[in-house]
Write an enzyme that holds these catalytic residues in place. Structure first.
Site, PDB file in Angstrom:
ATOM      1  N   HIS A  59     -38.197  40.510 147.379  1.00 31.47           N
ATOM      2  CA  HIS A  59     -38.450  39.789 146.128  1.00 31.47           C
ATOM      3  C   HIS A  59     -39.876  39.243 146.084  1.00 31.47           C
ATOM      4  O   HIS A  59     -40.551  39.306 145.058  1.00 31.47           O
ATOM      5  CB  HIS A  59     -37.464  38.622 145.978  1.00 31.47           C
ATOM      6  CG  HIS A  59     -36.099  39.035 145.541  1.00 31.47           C
ATOM      7  ND1 HIS A  59     -35.877  39.782 144.405  1.00 31.47           N
ATOM      8  CD2 HIS A  59     -34.871  38.807 146.082  1.00 31.47           C
ATOM      9  CE1 HIS A  59     -34.582  39.988 144.263  1.00 31.47           C
ATOM     10  NE2 HIS A  59     -33.953  39.416 145.270  1.00 31.47           N
ATOM     11  N   CYS A 106     -38.294  55.196 135.565  1.00 26.01           N
ATOM     12  CA  CYS A 106     -38.548  53.774 135.344  1.00 26.01           C
ATOM     13  C   CYS A 106     -38.333  52.926 136.592  1.00 26.01           C
ATOM     14  O   CYS A 106     -38.270  51.708 136.511  1.00 26.01           O
ATOM     15  CB  CYS A 106     -37.684  53.255 134.195  1.00 26.01           C
ATOM     16  SG  CYS A 106     -35.915  53.527 134.419  1.00 26.01           S
TER      17      CYS A 106
END
Length: 577
Positions: free
Chosen positions: A191, A506
Site C-alpha cells: 500500500h 487497466c
C-alpha cells in the site's frame, strides 16, 4: 560514517535530505483488576470514538491527496472500529475478568489476529489481521494517552525512515517537505509503495534494517529509481545524487511537453493512453496529464462513500460529470465491484471464508440480492450516455452466461428508458474485465459477443499464481513477467483481434515501463494507468520501434520459462531504468 544500502525501488525520484525517524510510542501497560467495569467500557467507547474521528479525517485528507482508490484502505479500518462482534467481546472480557480496557482490548484483538494469521491459505483473512493490528494500536494509544507518530507535522525537507509505513502514515505525508521515505520491509505492490507513486514521492522499501543504522538528523541520499540509499554520503556522492535528481526533474519537464501529443511509436503506430479514476474529482488530473481516455472508472466508490444505496439521480450526476469533463473522449465505466475487500454497511452479504473468490462484483449484480441495485446503476449510466462517449464493462466475469445475463439487463433497461421518452445513446460499447483465468482461456468465445476486453492484471496475476500481492510471505509469486501470465495476455489480445475487437489493460502492469514494450508488440490497444504515469509512458512509446520489439516478444513468449529469464532478455532489447 558513510553506509550504502540497497532496497526495492518502489517509487521514482531522487532526494537528499535529513532523516526523520518515525518512532512508534511505548504502548506497554499493566493489567489491572477493576471494580467499576462500566467505567472501563466507557473509556473503551471514548477511545473507539476518538479513533473513528481520527481515521475519518485521515481518510478525507487521503481522498484529496491520493484519490478514492488509495483512500479505500481506511474503509476497512473504520469497519473494524464499528464491528459489533469484536466490541461486544472486548466489553464481555472487561466484565468477566474485571480487567481494565487496555487488557480487554489486547486479549480480544490478539485472539482475532492469531486466528486470521493462522489462515495461511486465505490471504483475505490475513489482510484483516493487519487491519485489526493497526486499529488496535490506534485505540490503545488513545486509552494510554499516547500519541502515534504524525508525519503531517514534518515542516522541513526530510526523508522519512521507518520500519514500515501504515496507510494512515503515508496518507499524512506532505510532499512539500517529505522528499522520500525508506523502510525496513515492504515491496513495489505494498500500500505504501502505491501511495508513494500517486504522491510522486521517491521510495525505497525492503532495506531490512535501515532504522537501526540511521539517527534523526543524519543526511540520507535516496534513489527511488535504482533502489540505492546512502547514509551520511560524501560530498561527491551528494553531488552525484543531486545531479541524478536534476536529470530526473529535467526528464519530467520533457515529458510534460508531450501532454497534448498523440501516443505514437517511432514507426508510426498509435496506441491509446488512458487513466484510472475513482471519482469525478479525478478528471482534472486526467486532463492535466494528457490522457486520451478514462480506461477505468471505479464506480464502487459512489457506494462506499454513501450511507445508503446511491439513487439513480445521484449516480447520473456523477457519470455525467465525468463524461462532460472528458470532452468527448472515451470513458470506460466498470459497474459496481462490491465484495472482496469492499463491503457496504447497508448491504447485508453473507460472511465468507474467502470473499475474493466468493459472492462479489457481477455475481452480486445479476443475483436476486443485487438486481435492483444493478438496474439502478445501468439506468443512470444509460441516461448519462448522451453527455459523452460511454463504454461499460462488467467485472469478475468467469462464464459467458454471466455476461449474457448482465447484457440482457442492459438491453432491458435501455428499452425501458426509450419507452419512457428518455434520450439514450445508441453507440455504447459493452465489454468485460478479463481478470479470471477461465475467461482468459475462453477469450475466443467471449470475443464473439463483447465489444471489447479490459485486462485487469492485478487480479489476473493473483488468481493465476494463487498468490496475494499484499501478502509479503507469498509476494515473490506475484510475477507480472512470468511467461504463463504473458501467454495468457497474448492469448486474450489475439482472440479479440481475430474478431475485430479492441483490448485494453487497466492493472498496474499497463504503466510498468518494462512491460510496455512487450505489450506494444503483443498488440494491446489501450493502456490505462494512474494519471501520473501517462507522460512517462508516452515518452517511452515514442522511442519504440515495434518491428524491433517483435523478436523480443516472440522470444519472451516461446523461449523463456521464468520471470528472471524474461527480465534478462529485456536488457537486450529495451533500455528502461
Amino acid at each position: 560514517m558513510t553506509e550504502m544500502l540497497k532496497g526495492i525501488a518502489a517509487s521514482d525520484g531522487v532526494a537528499v535530505a535529513k532523516a526523520y525517524l518515525l518512532v512508534q510510542p511505548d504502548l506497554s501497560f499493566e493489567t489491572v483488576t477493576v471494580e467499576d467495569t462500566s467505567a472501563e467500557e466507557a473509556r473503551l467507547d471514548a477511545a473507539l470514538k476518538a479513533s473513528q474521528d481520527e481515521l475519518s479525517i485521515i481518510r478525507e485528507k487521503a481522498v484529496e491527496t491520493l484519490g478514492e482508490e488509495a483512500a479505500a484502505v481506511f474503509d476497512a479500518h473504520l469497519m473494524v472500529l464499528a464491528d459489533p462482534e469484536m466490541i461486544s467481546q472486548i466489553k464481555e472480557t472487561i466484565r468477566a475478568k474485571q480487567t481494565n480496557a487496555e487488557a480487554g482490548l489486547k486479549e480480544v484483538t490478539d485472539m482475532f489476529i492469531t486466528i486470521f494469521e493462522g489462515m495461511e491459505d486465505n490471504p483475505y483473512m490475513q489482510e484483516r489481521a493487519a487491519d485489526i493490528r493497526d486499529v488496535a494500536k490506534r485505540v490503545l494509544a488513545h486509552l494510554l494517552g499516547a500519541k502515534l507518530p504524525n508525519p503531517a507535522t514534518i515542516d522541513e525537507e526530510s526523508i522519512v525512515i521507518a520500519h514500515d509505513l501504515t496507510p494512515s502514515d503515508t496518507a499524512q505525508l506532505n510532499k512539500q517537505f517529505v522528499k522520500a521515505f525508506v523502510t525496513n520491509i515492504g515491496g513495489r505492490t505494498s500500500h505504501s509503495a502505491i501511495m508513494a507513486r500517486t504522491l510522486e514521492i521517491a521510495a525505497v522499501l525492503g532495506t531490512n534494517d535501515i532504522t537501526s543504522r540511521v539517527k534523526d538528523g543524519d543526511i540520507v541520499a535516496v534513489n527511488g529509481i535504482t533502489g540505492e540509499v546512502i547514509i551520511n554520503p560524501t560530498d561527491e556522492q551528494v553531488a552525484e545524487f543531486k545531479a541524478a535528481g536534476e536529470a530526473y526533474a529535467k526528464q519530467k519537464a520533457e515529458w510534460a511537453l508531450l501532454k497534448d501529443a498523440k501516443t505514437v511509436t517511432a514507426d508510426g503506430k498509435h496506441f491509446e493512453l488512458a487513466a484510472n479514476i475513482g471519482t469525478p474529482k479525478d478528471v482534472e488530473g486526467v486532463n492535466a496529464n494528457g490522457a486520451e481516455a478514462v480506461g477505468l472508472y471505479r464506480t464502487e466508490f459512489l457506494y462506499m462513500d454513501s450511507q445508503d444505496f446511491p439513487t439513480e439521480d445521484e449516480q447520473y450526476e456523477a457519470y455525467k460529470a465525468v463524461l462532460e469533463g472528458m470532452n468527448g473522449k472515451p470513458v470506460v465505466v466498470r459497474t459496481m465491484d462490491i465484495g472482496g475487500d469492499k463491503e457496504l454497511p447497508y448491504l447485508d452479504l453473507p460472511k465468507e471464508m474467502n470473499p475474493f473468490l466468493g459472492f462479489r462484483a457481477l455475481r452480486i449484480s445479476i443475483s436476486e440480492t443485487g438486481n435492483a441495485m444493478f438496474r439502478t446503476q445501468i439506468r443512470a449510466l444509460l441516461r448519462a450516455s448522451v453527455h459523452g462517449q460511454l463504454r461499460i464493462m462488467f467485472p469478475m466475469v468467469a462464464l459467458l452466461k454471466e455476461f449474457r445475463a448482465a447484457k440482457a439487463i442492459f438491453d432491458e433497461e435501455k428499452a425501458n428508458l426509450k419507452a419512457e421518452g428518455v434520450a439514450v445513446s445508441d453507440d455504447i460499447q459493452v465489454g468485460i474485465m478479463i481478470e479470471i483465468p477461465a475467461a482468459a482461456m475462453l477469450a475466443d468465445q467471449f470475443a464473439k459477443e463483447v465489444d471489447f476486453f479490459s485486462i485487469g492484471t492485478n487480479d489476473l496475476i493473483q488468481y493465476t499464481m494463487a498468490a496475494d500481492r499484499m501478502n509479503e510471505q507469498v509476494s515473490y509469486l506475484y510475477q507480472p513477467y512470468n511467461p504463463s501470465i504473458l501467454r495468457l495476455i497474448n492469448n486474450v489480445i489475439k482472440a479479440a483481434h481475430a474478431e475485430g475487437k479492441w483490448v485494453g489493460m487497466c492493472g498496474e502492469m499497463a504503466g510498468d515501463q518494462k512491460a510496455v514494450p512487450l505489450l506494444v508488440e503483443m498488440g494491446l490497444d489501450e493502456f490505462s494507468m494512474s494519471a501520473t504515469s501517462i507522460l512517462r509512458t508516452r515518452s517511452l512509446m515514442k522511442k519504440l520501434d515495434t518491428a524491433k520489439m517483435q523478436e523480443y516478444a516472440n522470444r519472451a513468449l516461446t523461449e523463456c520459462s521464468t520471470m528472471e529469464e524474461v527480465l534478462e532478455l529485456s536488457k537486450e532489447y529495451v533500455n528502461v531504468d
